[in-house]
Motif scaffolding. Structure first.
Motif, short mmCIF file in Angstrom:
data_model
loop_
_atom_site.label_atom_id
_atom_site.label_comp_id
_atom_site.label_asym_id
_atom_site.label_seq_id
_atom_site.Cartn_x
_atom_site.Cartn_y
_atom_site.Cartn_z
N GLY A 8 11.04 4.01 4.91
CA GLY A 8 9.88 4.85 4.70
C GLY A 8 10.20 6.32 4.91
O GLY A 8 11.28 6.68 5.39
N TRP A 35 5.37 -7.94 0.59
CA TRP A 35 5.16 -6.60 1.10
C TRP A 35 3.65 -6.34 1.11
O TRP A 35 2.97 -6.62 0.11
CB TRP A 35 5.85 -5.55 0.23
CG TRP A 35 7.33 -5.47 0.41
CD1 TRP A 35 8.29 -6.03 -0.35
CD2 TRP A 35 8.02 -4.75 1.44
NE1 TRP A 35 9.53 -5.74 0.13
CE2 TRP A 35 9.40 -4.93 1.23
CE3 TRP A 35 7.62 -3.96 2.52
CZ2 TRP A 35 10.37 -4.36 2.05
CZ3 TRP A 35 8.59 -3.40 3.34
CH2 TRP A 35 9.94 -3.60 3.11
N ARG A 37 0.59 -3.39 2.73
CA ARG A 37 0.43 -2.03 3.25
C ARG A 37 -0.94 -1.86 3.87
O ARG A 37 -1.89 -2.56 3.51
CB ARG A 37 0.66 -1.00 2.15
CG ARG A 37 -0.37 -1.02 1.04
CD ARG A 37 0.05 -0.07 -0.07
NE ARG A 37 -0.93 -0.01 -1.15
CZ ARG A 37 -0.74 0.63 -2.29
NH1 ARG A 37 0.41 1.29 -2.51
NH2 ARG A 37 -1.68 0.65 -3.21
N ARG A 44 -5.50 -4.29 5.56
CA ARG A 44 -4.15 -4.54 5.06
C ARG A 44 -4.27 -5.18 3.66
O ARG A 44 -5.06 -6.09 3.45
CB ARG A 44 -3.39 -5.47 6.00
CG ARG A 44 -1.92 -5.61 5.68
CD ARG A 44 -1.18 -6.27 6.81
NE ARG A 44 -1.24 -5.48 8.04
CZ ARG A 44 -0.51 -5.74 9.13
NH1 ARG A 44 0.33 -6.76 9.13
NH2 ARG A 44 -0.62 -4.98 10.19
N VAL A 47 0.82 -6.03 -1.71
CA VAL A 47 1.53 -5.13 -2.63
C VAL A 47 2.37 -5.94 -3.61
O VAL A 47 2.23 -5.79 -4.81
CB VAL A 47 2.42 -4.14 -1.85
CG1 VAL A 47 3.24 -3.30 -2.81
CG2 VAL A 47 1.58 -3.26 -0.94
N ASP A 89 -0.74 5.83 -2.37
CA ASP A 89 0.24 4.85 -1.88
C ASP A 89 0.59 5.09 -0.41
O ASP A 89 1.30 4.29 0.18
CB ASP A 89 1.52 4.91 -2.71
CG ASP A 89 1.33 4.48 -4.15
OD1 ASP A 89 1.89 5.14 -5.05
OD2 ASP A 89 0.61 3.49 -4.38
N TYR A 93 3.87 0.28 5.50
CA TYR A 93 4.27 -0.86 4.70
C TYR A 93 4.93 -1.91 5.58
O TYR A 93 5.80 -1.58 6.41
CB TYR A 93 5.22 -0.42 3.59
CG TYR A 93 4.53 0.26 2.45
CD1 TYR A 93 3.98 1.53 2.60
CD2 TYR A 93 4.38 -0.36 1.21
CE1 TYR A 93 3.31 2.16 1.56
CE2 TYR A 93 3.73 0.26 0.16
CZ TYR A 93 3.19 1.52 0.35
OH TYR A 93 2.53 2.13 -0.69
N TYR A 94 4.52 -3.15 5.40
CA TYR A 94 5.03 -4.26 6.18
C TYR A 94 5.67 -5.29 5.28
O TYR A 94 5.13 -5.60 4.21
CB TYR A 94 3.90 -4.95 6.95
CG TYR A 94 3.17 -4.08 7.93
CD1 TYR A 94 2.06 -3.33 7.55
CD2 TYR A 94 3.57 -4.02 9.27
CE1 TYR A 94 1.38 -2.53 8.45
CE2 TYR A 94 2.89 -3.23 10.18
CZ TYR A 94 1.80 -2.50 9.77
OH TYR A 94 1.13 -1.73 10.67
N CYS A 95 6.79 -5.87 5.72
CA CYS A 95 7.31 -7.03 5.03
C CYS A 95 6.94 -8.26 5.84
O CYS A 95 6.75 -8.20 7.05
CB CYS A 95 8.82 -6.94 4.82
SG CYS A 95 9.82 -6.86 6.31
#
Length: 122
Positions: A8, A35, A37, A44, A47, A89, A93-95
């Motif tokens: 990021g 993914w 966000r 949340r 994506v 955007d 961001y999370y995986c």
């Protein structure tokens, strides 16, 4: 099981970033990777998702044509290439990873990375 997200940063509108999610702790060939966000004050949201074994992908309408999810099986790493970035955007961001069927629902994912902040300036 651990997921480590990175990549990021701050970018101008129209620019690009590539996020990485390194997985460790077990073999991820049977997992679905996602993914998500979360922007300040918002829920949340999904994506993109990828089935690690079959390679099928799925995208939110808001990112289709701009973002690409891909995996490097040798490195147990999933990427999110983000092009033509827009101020909307901007988010953390999370995986995430889950067994079973692919899903856009964040509450179905079992494992989560710590999040990486993406800020897109106008």
């Amino acid at each position: 099981v651990q997921l480590q997200a990175s990549g990021g940063g701050l970018v101008q509108a129209g620019g690009s970033l590539r996020l990485s999610c390194a997985a460790s702790g077990r073999t991820f060939s049977t997992y679905n990777m996602g993914w998500f966000r979360q922007a300040p004050g918002k829920e949340r949201e999904f994506v993109a998702a990828l089935n690690w074994s079959g390679g099928s992908t799925n995208y939110a309408d808001s990112v289709k044509g701009r973002f690409t999810i891909a995996s490097d099986n040798a490195r147990d790493t999933v990427y999110l290439q983000m092009n033509s970035l827009k101020p909307e955007d901007t988010a953390v961001y999370y995986c995430a990873a889950k067994l079973g069927f692919p899903s856009t629902a964040h509450h179905l994912y079992e494992y989560w990375g710590q999040g990486t902040l993406v800020t897109v300036s106008s």
